[in-house]
Design an enzyme around this catalytic site. Structure first.
Site, PDB file in Angstrom:
ATOM      1  N   LYS A 187      23.341  -9.897  35.868  1.00 57.25           N
ATOM      2  CA  LYS A 187      21.943 -10.609  35.768  1.00 57.25           C
ATOM      3  C   LYS A 187      21.703 -11.362  37.100  1.00 57.25           C
ATOM      4  O   LYS A 187      22.714 -12.009  37.784  1.00 57.25           O
ATOM      5  CB  LYS A 187      21.706 -11.790  34.676  1.00 57.25           C
ATOM      6  CG  LYS A 187      20.378 -11.849  34.420  1.00 57.25           C
ATOM      7  CD  LYS A 187      19.779 -10.790  33.368  1.00 57.25           C
ATOM      8  CE  LYS A 187      18.394 -10.987  32.968  1.00 57.25           C
ATOM      9  NZ  LYS A 187      18.165 -10.078  31.827  1.00 57.25           N
TER      10      LYS A 187
ATOM     11  N   ASP B  77      12.972  -8.074  34.693  1.00 56.85           N
ATOM     12  CA  ASP B  77      13.043  -9.305  33.769  1.00 56.85           C
ATOM     13  C   ASP B  77      11.864 -10.192  33.642  1.00 56.85           C
ATOM     14  O   ASP B  77      10.940  -9.844  34.328  1.00 56.85           O
ATOM     15  CB  ASP B  77      14.346 -10.055  33.679  1.00 56.85           C
ATOM     16  CG  ASP B  77      14.971 -10.873  32.257  1.00 56.85           C
ATOM     17  OD1 ASP B  77      15.380 -10.154  31.606  1.00 56.85           O
ATOM     18  OD2 ASP B  77      14.500 -11.899  32.236  1.00 56.85           O
TER      19      ASP B  77
HETATM   20  P1  NDP Z   1       7.292 -10.898  31.580  1.00 61.79           P
HETATM   21  O1  NDP Z   1       7.313 -11.622  32.751  1.00 61.79           O
HETATM   22  O2  NDP Z   1       6.658  -9.504  31.535  1.00 61.79           O
HETATM   23  O3  NDP Z   1       6.571 -11.684  30.357  1.00 61.79           O
HETATM   24  C1  NDP Z   1       7.153 -12.955  29.917  1.00 61.79           C
HETATM   25  C2  NDP Z   1       6.231 -13.350  28.972  1.00 61.79           C
HETATM   26  O4  NDP Z   1       6.633 -14.603  28.215  1.00 61.79           O
HETATM   27  C3  NDP Z   1       4.929 -13.887  29.412  1.00 61.79           C
HETATM   28  O5  NDP Z   1       3.984 -13.936  28.475  1.00 61.79           O
HETATM   29  C4  NDP Z   1       5.231 -15.488  29.760  1.00 61.79           C
HETATM   30  O6  NDP Z   1       4.377 -16.349  29.965  1.00 61.79           O
HETATM   31  C5  NDP Z   1       6.137 -15.585  28.840  1.00 61.79           C
HETATM   32  N1  NDP Z   1       7.109 -16.874  29.158  1.00 61.79           N
HETATM   33  C6  NDP Z   1       7.918 -16.760  30.084  1.00 61.79           C
HETATM   34  N2  NDP Z   1       8.680 -17.601  30.158  1.00 61.79           N
HETATM   35  C7  NDP Z   1       8.139 -18.704  29.349  1.00 61.79           C
HETATM   36  C8  NDP Z   1       8.449 -19.990  28.901  1.00 61.79           C
HETATM   37  N3  NDP Z   1       9.199 -20.756  29.363  1.00 61.79           N
HETATM   38  N4  NDP Z   1       7.769 -20.532  27.794  1.00 61.79           N
HETATM   39  C9  NDP Z   1       6.864 -19.788  27.317  1.00 61.79           C
HETATM   40  N5  NDP Z   1       6.412 -18.404  27.485  1.00 61.79           N
HETATM   41  C10 NDP Z   1       7.056 -17.971  28.425  1.00 61.79           C
HETATM   42  O7  NDP Z   1       8.691 -10.617  30.903  1.00 61.79           O
HETATM   43  P2  NDP Z   1       9.175  -9.589  30.017  1.00 61.79           P
HETATM   44  O8  NDP Z   1       8.396  -9.237  28.893  1.00 61.79           O
HETATM   45  O9  NDP Z   1      10.093  -8.688  30.987  1.00 61.79           O
HETATM   46  O10 NDP Z   1      10.595 -10.377  29.281  1.00 61.79           O
HETATM   47  C11 NDP Z   1      10.593 -11.298  28.059  1.00 61.79           C
HETATM   48  C12 NDP Z   1      11.603 -11.565  27.363  1.00 61.79           C
HETATM   49  O11 NDP Z   1      12.360 -10.302  27.208  1.00 61.79           O
HETATM   50  C13 NDP Z   1      12.625 -12.265  28.216  1.00 61.79           C
HETATM   51  O12 NDP Z   1      13.258 -13.033  27.440  1.00 61.79           O
HETATM   52  C14 NDP Z   1      13.621 -11.186  28.809  1.00 61.79           C
HETATM   53  O13 NDP Z   1      14.780 -11.727  29.008  1.00 61.79           O
HETATM   54  C15 NDP Z   1      13.677 -10.205  27.705  1.00 61.79           C
HETATM   55  N6  NDP Z   1      13.993  -8.829  27.832  1.00 61.79           N
HETATM   56  C16 NDP Z   1      13.164  -8.155  29.013  1.00 61.79           C
HETATM   57  C17 NDP Z   1      13.549  -6.794  29.110  1.00 61.79           C
HETATM   58  C18 NDP Z   1      12.948  -6.042  30.074  1.00 61.79           C
HETATM   59  O14 NDP Z   1      12.977  -4.725  29.978  1.00 61.79           O
HETATM   60  N7  NDP Z   1      11.682  -6.270  30.721  1.00 61.79           N
HETATM   61  C19 NDP Z   1      14.770  -5.970  28.401  1.00 61.79           C
HETATM   62  C20 NDP Z   1      15.336  -7.059  27.411  1.00 61.79           C
HETATM   63  C21 NDP Z   1      15.090  -8.348  27.037  1.00 61.79           C
HETATM   64  P3  NDP Z   1       3.589 -16.719  31.270  1.00 61.79           P
HETATM   65  O15 NDP Z   1       2.840 -15.537  31.853  1.00 61.79           O
HETATM   66  O16 NDP Z   1       2.741 -18.061  30.966  1.00 61.79           O
HETATM   67  O17 NDP Z   1       4.793 -16.987  32.278  1.00 61.79           O
HETATM   68  O1  2IT Z   2      17.634  -8.229  29.599  1.00 59.80           O
HETATM   69  C1  2IT Z   2      17.741  -7.129  29.613  1.00 59.80           C
HETATM   70  O2  2IT Z   2      18.476  -6.286  29.115  1.00 59.80           O
HETATM   71  C2  2IT Z   2      16.922  -6.742  30.734  1.00 59.80           C
HETATM   72  N1  2IT Z   2      15.968  -7.653  31.379  1.00 59.80           N
HETATM   73  C3  2IT Z   2      16.857  -5.145  31.325  1.00 59.80           C
HETATM   74  C4  2IT Z   2      17.952  -5.090  32.104  1.00 59.80           C
HETATM   75  C5  2IT Z   2      18.058  -3.603  32.630  1.00 59.80           C
HETATM   76  O3  2IT Z   2      18.933  -3.249  33.592  1.00 59.80           O
HETATM   77  O4  2IT Z   2      17.138  -2.711  32.605  1.00 59.80           O
END
Ligand code: NDP
Ligand code: 2IT
Length: 445
Positions: A124, A164
């Site tokens: 990461k 992420d």
């Molecule tokens: P994005 O940046 O697209 O969206 C994040 C969302 O969460 C936004 O709505 C953001 O609001 C909110 N957020 C972020 N930080 C905080 C915080 N500290 N408190 C409250 N709300 C918060 O990210 P993703 O959708 O990609 O990721 C969301 C989660 O999913 C994370 O935990 C990530 O690690 C996990 N994840 C992502 C994957 C991926 O493929 N993208 C895969 C597996 C897991 P704001 O706009 O206000 O910051």
């Molecule tokens: O938390 C996760 O699994 C991710 N943000 C996606 C990682 C990836 O390599 O697609």
């Protein structure tokens, strides 16, 4: 292994990394029994070698903002474990990023990637740079400055980053562009790339879709499905949006979405047209979720709160770590929630997890439920290696099969005598055993 001793030792050595200690503390007790069946593991001090990252790269990123000022951010890559494949995992850009958070995410990623059935190690990276409020040009200059350093440490068979929080298609495109320029090569070193340059179809959808596929498998064990069920979703980013999309496709009703400032509640349900509005608001205009109530005034916006006090059947946390604490978990149970499936990484605190498990509801940890994202990243790597792209249908089918497989593995290792499926234990033991066997076979390296 004596879990208490290992944890005390890690705590002493890394006192300023609470999220990392939290993630390790959640895993060790659940794998202890299996670990201790293998005295050879302890002889090889496998547990310490698995908890402590192989390598941490840390660097300064300097870039010029639109006013001509020089800004400085931190950059990191945690290469946690490559026993079963190249390091693989996302990059997070958010003001809260620090080393302890990235170490927790890299540790979790190692187990998650092992569960996917694909050959990927865990890593990461990220920065305390936040794209929010920055111009496109600033984001590009930051990504380029970040890659000036990170490029030296990654490669298609070495370490393959992706998105992420704060890193989506735009950021991956800028980083890939600089990587390509510096290396003089076109390789599949990033996943989540644009479709035109090697990105896999369904990768943007994969984490959200995968979480809902996993949820469906859990509901199946109770003889039910999503039809007519109400769902609380947190976040409004990549994961939250495609979670909502799949819930709608399968007949569920989405009541809430949120961002870090507050949440919206729509008693009539966020339907397809409303979700399209949210996608445009967030992805094109980069707006805030509270703007939803200007467009749909019958909905409410609650500033400074999370959606967990609202009544619903299912909760799908999809924003960030520790967003459901013990009190929120109690409120969910009191309101009749039957399933919690984690789209985010570690969104439930240890207290919340205990509440869910004591209440014997369906509860899936992120490393199992959100593994669809990295799984399709793995499929993107395969497509890049064979220089082909598969159809959306093929990728979606494979994603579906992988989520079913992960569910089956959780049941295999997590089913208790009374029939309750402990998905935390199942995911941890299944993820651990594969990495442990690979490490044992490869000697002390
Ligand atoms: P994005 O940046 O697209 O969206 C994040 C969302 O969460 C936004 O709505 C953001 O609001 C909110 N957020 C972020 N930080 C905080 C915080 N500290 N408190 C409250 N709300 C918060 O990210 P993703 O959708 O990609 O990721 C969301 C989660 O999913 C994370 O935990 C990530 O690690 C996990 N994840 C992502 C994957 C991926 O493929 N993208 C895969 C597996 C897991 P704001 O706009 O206000 O910051
Ligand atoms: O938390 C996760 O699994 C991710 N943000 C996606 C990682 C990836 O390599 O697609």
């Amino acid at each position: 292994m004596e879990v208490k001793k290992v944890l005390a030792d890690l705590q002493r050595r890394f006192p300023n990394e609470p999220e990392y200690i939290q993630a390790v503390s959640q895993v060790l007790p659940t794998i202890e029994e299996e670990y201790n069946k293998h005295p050879e593991f302890d002889k090889a001090n496998l547990i310490e070698r698995l908890c402590i990252p192989d390598r941490i790269i840390q660097f300064r990123v300097s870039w010029m903002d639109d006013n001509g000022n020089i800004q400085t951010n931190m950059g990191y890559r945690v290469q946690h474990n490559n026993a079963i494949g190249p390091y693989k995992g996302g990059i997070r850009f958010h003001s809260s990023v620090n080393l302890g958070i990235l170490k927790f995410l890299a540790f979790e990623q190692t187990f998650k990637n092992s569960l996917t059935t694909l050959p990927m190690g865990g890593g990461k990276g990220g920065s305390d740079f936040s794209p929010r409020g920055k111009s496109n040009a600033e984001v590009m200059r930051f990504c380029q400055a970040f890659m000036l350093e990170l490029t030296k440490h990654i490669g298609p068979d070495e370490d393959v980053p992706a998105g992420d929080i704060g890193v989506g298609g735009r950021e991956v495109g800028f980083m890939f562009g600089m990587y390509k320029k510096l290396t003089h090569e076109f390789t599949g070193t990033f996943t989540g790339k644009g479709r035109e340059f090697g990105g896999s179809l369904i990768r943007p959808e994969a984490t959200g879709y995968g979480n809902v596929y996993f949820l469906m498998e859990m509901l199946k064990t109770k003889g039910t499905d999503l039809k007519g069920k109400s769902v609380l979703i947190s976040g409004s980013g990549n994961v939250a949006q495609y979670t909502a999309e799949k819930v709608l496709q399968l007949g569920g009703k989405v009541l809430t979405m949120s961002d870090s400032n507050g949440y919206i509640y729509d008693a009539d349900g966020i339907d397809r047209a409303k979700l399209d509005y949210i996608m445009e608001l967030k992805n094109v205009y980069r707006g805030r979720i509270k703007e939803y109530v200007d467009k749909y005034p019958t909905a409410k916006y609650v500033e400074g709160a999370k959606p967990w006090n609202e009544k619903a059947d299912i909760a799908l946390p999809s924003a960030t770590q520790n967003e459901i604490n013990g009190d929120a978990a109690k409120a969910l149970i009191a309101n009749g929630v039957i399933a919690v499936s984690e789209g985010a990484n570690m969104p439930s605190t240890p207290e919340a997890i205990k509440v869910f498990q004591d209440a014997k509801i369906l509860y899936a940890p992120g490393k199992a439920a959100n593994a669809g994202g990295v799984s399709v990243s793995g499929l993107e790597m395969s497509q890049n290696s064979e220089r082909l792209s598969w159809t959306a249908e093929e990728v979606d089918n494979r994603l579906h099969m992988i989520m079913e497989d992960i569910h089956a593995n959780c049941v295999k290792y997590g089913k208790e005598e009374n029939g309750y499926i402990n998905y935390v234990k199942g995911a941890n033991v299944a993820g651990f055993m594969k990495v442990a066997k690979a490490m044992m076979a490869q000697g002390i390296v």
